[in-house]
Design an enzyme around this catalytic site. Sequence first.
Site, short mmCIF file in Angstrom:
data_model
loop_
_atom_site.label_atom_id
_atom_site.label_comp_id
_atom_site.label_asym_id
_atom_site.label_seq_id
_atom_site.Cartn_x
_atom_site.Cartn_y
_atom_site.Cartn_z
N HIS A 102 3.47 -2.35 3.32
CA HIS A 102 3.46 -0.95 2.87
C HIS A 102 4.77 -0.57 2.20
O HIS A 102 5.85 -0.95 2.67
CB HIS A 102 3.21 0.00 4.07
CG HIS A 102 1.85 -0.14 4.66
ND1 HIS A 102 1.53 -1.14 5.56
CD2 HIS A 102 0.71 0.60 4.49
CE1 HIS A 102 0.25 -1.02 5.91
NE2 HIS A 102 -0.26 0.03 5.29
N HIS A 137 -6.14 2.60 -4.31
CA HIS A 137 -6.07 2.83 -2.86
C HIS A 137 -6.53 4.24 -2.50
O HIS A 137 -6.12 4.79 -1.49
CB HIS A 137 -4.63 2.60 -2.37
CG HIS A 137 -4.49 2.43 -0.89
ND1 HIS A 137 -5.45 1.81 -0.10
CD2 HIS A 137 -3.49 2.80 -0.03
CE1 HIS A 137 -5.05 1.80 1.15
NE2 HIS A 137 -3.86 2.40 1.24
N ASP A 148 0.82 -1.22 0.00
CA ASP A 148 0.00 0.00 0.00
C ASP A 148 0.85 1.27 0.00
O ASP A 148 1.97 1.28 0.52
CB ASP A 148 -0.88 0.06 1.25
CG ASP A 148 -2.05 -0.90 1.18
OD1 ASP A 148 -2.14 -1.67 0.21
OD2 ASP A 148 -2.88 -0.88 2.12
N ASP A 149 0.25 2.34 -0.55
CA ASP A 149 0.70 3.73 -0.36
C ASP A 149 1.75 4.20 -1.34
O ASP A 149 2.23 5.33 -1.23
CB ASP A 149 1.20 4.00 1.07
CG ASP A 149 0.17 3.69 2.12
OD1 ASP A 149 -1.01 3.50 1.74
OD2 ASP A 149 0.52 3.61 3.31
#
Length: 278
Positions: free
Chosen positions: A227, A136, A86-87
């Site tokens: 992440h 996301h 993620d991110d």
Amino acid sequence: MRKQKKMSAGGFLALTVILTMLLCGCGKTGQWQDKQEEKDTAAETDSEQGKADQTEQEQEREKELETEGQVQEPVQADKIIALTFDDGPSVTTTKVLDILEEYDIVATFFLIGQNIPGNEKILDRQVAMGCELCNHSYSYDSMDQMTPEEIQKSIADTTALIEETAGQTPMFFRPPNIAISNTMYENIDLPFICGFLCNDWVPTETAKQRCASVLKQAKDGGIILLHDFYGNDKTVEALPAIIEGLQADGYEFVTLSELFERKGVDPDVEYKIWTVVE
């Protein structure tokens, strides 16, 4: 009366010699015939054996040709799992990709829309490596308190950026902070994904702890949530041990789309967020 002539000793001897020669000749002839029959029998045996050997060779060759004409199906692992990040995209994403490339495995990346401009080459590399790109949100703000219009815009803007940059349409959505609401379910036309958490966003969580948490929770059909935000180097440090540990336990790494496909599961289920596909 005539007197019978007596055979002389010389004549008798000559007759004896002739008879002896005839008898020897017959014996030799018989022996020759026996040997000839033996040769004929041996030749027939050799011929039959030769034909048998030739038949076996032909059968083996036919099998080889049949095998050559068949497409060998790849052997698939009994257990499959999806690594997700993620991110990104960020410079940390590049470090993650270096490790994935080293181990020749794929992952799924949930991108924040506003992070894409300036990092287009990272997306190109992700796609080239066979990784999957997903949504996301645009700004990583929690969406559970947003209006329907705000939710739709965040999703649409991010999807458009991914499509324009990488030519790939996101098939899944992960809510920022895993904050969800019925309004989100009703306005986001993508399957919701969560995953096993290992607190890898917590600065005090060591690489060893992150790895141990992933390996402890892993299961067939599982989704691992990591992440790749800027500066998250401890996850980068933990990643080789995570990969090696899962491989040692018999796992194959797949993208999210392949995970659902291989499991024969339709991800489009209303009001559901996925952590394990089974």
